[in-house]
Design a protein around this motif. Structure first.
Motif, mmCIF file in Angstrom:
data_model
loop_
_atom_site.group_PDB
_atom_site.id
_atom_site.type_symbol
_atom_site.label_atom_id
_atom_site.label_comp_id
_atom_site.label_asym_id
_atom_site.label_seq_id
_atom_site.Cartn_x
_atom_site.Cartn_y
_atom_site.Cartn_z
ATOM 1 N N LEU A 98 -42.604 -22.581 -8.832
ATOM 2 C CA LEU A 98 -43.699 -23.379 -8.291
ATOM 3 C C LEU A 98 -43.916 -22.950 -6.846
ATOM 4 O O LEU A 98 -42.972 -22.891 -6.055
ATOM 5 C CB LEU A 98 -43.347 -24.868 -8.352
ATOM 6 N N SER A 99 -45.160 -22.622 -6.489
ATOM 7 C CA SER A 99 -45.443 -22.068 -5.167
ATOM 8 C C SER A 99 -46.371 -22.979 -4.386
ATOM 9 O O SER A 99 -47.176 -23.724 -4.958
ATOM 10 C CB SER A 99 -46.061 -20.677 -5.278
ATOM 11 N N LEU A 100 -46.279 -22.905 -3.078
ATOM 12 C CA LEU A 100 -47.159 -23.614 -2.163
ATOM 13 C C LEU A 100 -47.725 -22.590 -1.187
ATOM 14 O O LEU A 100 -46.988 -22.014 -0.375
ATOM 15 C CB LEU A 100 -46.391 -24.704 -1.406
ATOM 16 N N LEU A 101 -49.048 -22.361 -1.287
ATOM 17 C CA LEU A 101 -49.758 -21.415 -0.415
ATOM 18 C C LEU A 101 -49.179 -20.005 -0.518
ATOM 19 O O LEU A 101 -49.293 -19.216 0.426
ATOM 20 C CB LEU A 101 -49.691 -21.894 1.047
ATOM 21 N N ASP A 102 -48.555 -19.703 -1.655
ATOM 22 C CA ASP A 102 -47.937 -18.383 -1.855
ATOM 23 C C ASP A 102 -46.958 -18.029 -0.733
ATOM 24 O O ASP A 102 -46.747 -16.860 -0.418
ATOM 25 C CB ASP A 102 -49.027 -17.292 -1.946
ATOM 26 N N THR A 103 -46.358 -19.064 -0.166
ATOM 27 C CA THR A 103 -45.404 -18.874 0.939
ATOM 28 C C THR A 103 -44.071 -19.539 0.644
ATOM 29 O O THR A 103 -43.015 -18.978 0.930
ATOM 30 C CB THR A 103 -45.984 -19.448 2.247
ATOM 31 N N SER A 110 -38.731 -16.628 6.708
ATOM 32 C CA SER A 110 -37.747 -16.582 7.791
ATOM 33 C C SER A 110 -38.364 -15.886 9.008
ATOM 34 O O SER A 110 -39.047 -14.874 8.863
ATOM 35 C CB SER A 110 -36.489 -15.832 7.351
ATOM 36 N N PRO A 111 -38.139 -16.435 10.214
ATOM 37 C CA PRO A 111 -38.755 -15.851 11.409
ATOM 38 C C PRO A 111 -37.879 -14.764 12.031
ATOM 39 O O PRO A 111 -36.657 -14.814 11.979
ATOM 40 C CB PRO A 111 -38.875 -17.052 12.351
ATOM 41 N N TRP A 131 -43.003 -13.421 10.543
ATOM 42 C CA TRP A 131 -42.480 -14.143 9.395
ATOM 43 C C TRP A 131 -42.266 -13.199 8.219
ATOM 44 O O TRP A 131 -43.137 -12.430 7.866
ATOM 45 C CB TRP A 131 -43.430 -15.264 8.995
ATOM 46 N N ALA A 132 -41.068 -13.303 7.628
ATOM 47 C CA ALA A 132 -40.746 -12.544 6.417
ATOM 48 C C ALA A 132 -40.990 -13.444 5.217
ATOM 49 O O ALA A 132 -40.272 -14.431 5.005
ATOM 50 C CB ALA A 132 -39.294 -12.071 6.451
ATOM 51 N N ILE A 133 -42.007 -13.139 4.415
ATOM 52 C CA ILE A 133 -42.395 -13.963 3.272
ATOM 53 C C ILE A 133 -41.529 -13.591 2.066
ATOM 54 O O ILE A 133 -41.337 -12.395 1.776
ATOM 55 C CB ILE A 133 -43.886 -13.773 2.939
ATOM 56 N N PRO A 134 -40.982 -14.580 1.347
ATOM 57 C CA PRO A 134 -40.202 -14.253 0.141
ATOM 58 C C PRO A 134 -41.059 -13.528 -0.894
ATOM 59 O O PRO A 134 -42.226 -13.876 -1.111
ATOM 60 C CB PRO A 134 -39.763 -15.636 -0.375
ATOM 61 N N GLU A 135 -40.475 -12.514 -1.514
ATOM 62 C CA GLU A 135 -41.180 -11.727 -2.524
ATOM 63 C C GLU A 135 -40.329 -11.642 -3.785
ATOM 64 O O GLU A 135 -39.115 -11.438 -3.724
ATOM 65 C CB GLU A 135 -41.469 -10.311 -2.003
ATOM 66 N N LEU A 136 -40.969 -11.824 -4.925
ATOM 67 C CA LEU A 136 -40.268 -11.737 -6.205
ATOM 68 C C LEU A 136 -40.039 -10.270 -6.548
ATOM 69 O O LEU A 136 -40.983 -9.495 -6.738
ATOM 70 C CB LEU A 136 -41.089 -12.412 -7.308
ATOM 71 N N ASN A 138 -36.007 -11.482 0.816
ATOM 72 C CA ASN A 138 -36.545 -11.841 2.131
ATOM 73 C C ASN A 138 -36.619 -13.375 2.257
ATOM 74 O O ASN A 138 -36.564 -14.108 1.271
ATOM 75 C CB ASN A 138 -37.931 -11.229 2.384
ATOM 76 N N GLY A 139 -36.771 -13.823 3.460
ATOM 77 C CA GLY A 139 -36.892 -15.243 3.718
ATOM 78 C C GLY A 139 -35.564 -15.981 3.629
ATOM 79 O O GLY A 139 -34.494 -15.388 3.449
ATOM 80 N N TRP A 140 -35.645 -17.286 3.790
ATOM 81 C CA TRP A 140 -34.498 -18.181 3.687
ATOM 82 C C TRP A 140 -34.499 -18.853 2.327
ATOM 83 O O TRP A 140 -35.547 -19.053 1.716
ATOM 84 C CB TRP A 140 -34.556 -19.255 4.779
#
Length: 394
Positions: free
Chosen positions: A159-164, A176-177, A242-247, A254-256
């Motif tokens: 489930l995604s919110l704003l693709d972020t 993650s910043p 910002w490092a956006i999580p990627e599938l 990436n990301g937290w």
């Protein structure tokens, strides 16, 4: 004329002197406690020696050899048990701090809603409180973990919110910043904004006390925080990247990531403790005389400002002492995380480390000392705040 001679009073024994008896009984109590402590220590050491169990804290330097699902600092399986202890401590503090902040905010909102003139809002707050404060926290933790978090879809159907932001059965994935070269300028603008807001608040308070006129400090503070740092960003660029999580494959990179155990534990402790805080807030507000509200209304203060400037400051003197107990309960209830495997002090150190090393006395003593230190720190901080806001009589 004969003068009467004073007959000396017979001196009594020490048992007839209350002060002497008090000192004797206190000394006997101290001797008894010391003797009991020495007996327990000697008996424990003798039994450990007979069983060939070594004592001491040298095991903290040994290699742990196991992985940890969540660690706020760098960790590998080759690190020592001492680093495992530090990771467990940080994870415990993380849950406690997040839970205290969220439970306080939610509890204050529910407490105010319990006294709302709106019937629907008042009844919803009452239903929430009666449900969540009467269900044991362990059951709530198990519900959020097994019935909610583990029932979410897998990473590919997240489930995604704003693709972020992405949430699935493996946790919540967030950007993650990474600090950029312009971060220093942004922080300087932010500090300048905070200083300006402090001076503005002091000026507005002095103006209100002198003339009775109210200045919109909150809206002005929001404007300052948006404009000044915003200009710095427009001039120098973004202070963070910002490092956006990627599938990628079967999981995100990436990301937290906020693991499901942490989410379930935080939600359960927050919602459970907030129900008690709401009742504390409600009783604190009701302890303030209704004449204070009427006096504020007669001066032209609206309901919101009356609550914030008149009622809440007086109610805090009643709210803080029982609120401290709820903070302590939340910090101690974090040990229930062992039921779902969240790596905090009890499950990580008093569980895994104890099973591997067999140093039961040392491990349990360290764990108990950590919770004791956390509780005392919370008590000292809240007592300091309670004294600061206490009424000072002239």
């Amino acid at each position: 004329m004969q003068t009467a001679t004073k007959v000396p009073r017979p001196r009594g024994s020490v048992w007839t002197d209350p002060k002497a008896r008090a000192w004797i009984f206190q000394l006997l109590a101290i001797v008894l406690v010391v003797a009991m402590g020495w007996f327990l220590y000697d008996n424990t050491m003798t039994n450990l020696e007979k069983r060939g169990i070594t004592t001491g804290f040298a095991f903290l330097n040994n290699t742990a050899g196991f992985g940890i699902a969540q660690h706020l600092i760098e960790y590998t399986e080759s690190d020592s048990y001492g680093r495992v202890f530090l990771i467990g401590l940080l994870n415990t503090l993380l849950v406690s701090v997040i839970g205290i902040v969220m439970a306080t905010l939610l509890g204050f909102l529910l407490g105010v809603a319990r006294l709302s003139p709106n019937w629907l809002m008042r009844q919803l707050a009452t239903v929430y409180i009666e449900i969540f404060r009467n269900i044991p926290p362990l059951l709530q933790i198990l519900f959020w973990y097994f019935a909610v978090m583990l029932s979410l879809p897998g990473p590919r159907q997240s489930l995604s919110l704003l693709d972020t932001f992405f949430i699935n059965s493996r946790g919540l994935y967030m950007p993650s910043p990474t600090l950029s070269d312009t971060f220093g300028l942004f922080m300087a603008a932010l500090v300048l904004s905070v200083v300006a807001i402090v001076f503005l608040a002091r000026w507005a308070k002095a103006r209100r006390e002198a003339s009775g006129q109210i200045f919109p400090v909150a809206l002005s503070a929001v404007g300052i925080l948006l404009v000044v740092p915003g200009l710095a960003v427009m001039v120098a660029g973004s202070p963070v990247v910002w490092a956006i999580p990627e599938l990628t494959g079967f999981n995100f990179r990436n990301g937290w990531v906020m693991i499901p155990e942490l989410i379930a534990l935080t939600l359960a402790l927050t919602m459970y403790t907030a129900a008690f805080i709401a009742e504390i807030v409600r009783s604190g507000i009701q302890s303030v005389s209704h004449g204070q509200t009427e006096a504020a209304y007669s001066l032209g203060l609206p309901a919101g400002r009356t609550l914030r400037l008149v009622i809440i400051p007086q109610a805090l003197r009643v709210i803080i002492p029982p609120l401290t107990s709820q903070y302590l309960n939340l910090a101690k209830n974090s040990s229930l995380a062992a039921a779902i495997g969240y790596p905090e002090m009890v499950s990580l150190f008093a569980g895994t480390v104890l099973n591997q090393t067999g140093q039961a006395i040392e491990v349990i003593a360290i764990t108990m000392s950590v919770y004791l230190a956390i509780s005392i720190s919370i008590s000292m901080l809240m007592n300091w705040y309670n004294k600061r806001i206490a009424l000072i009589e002239r």
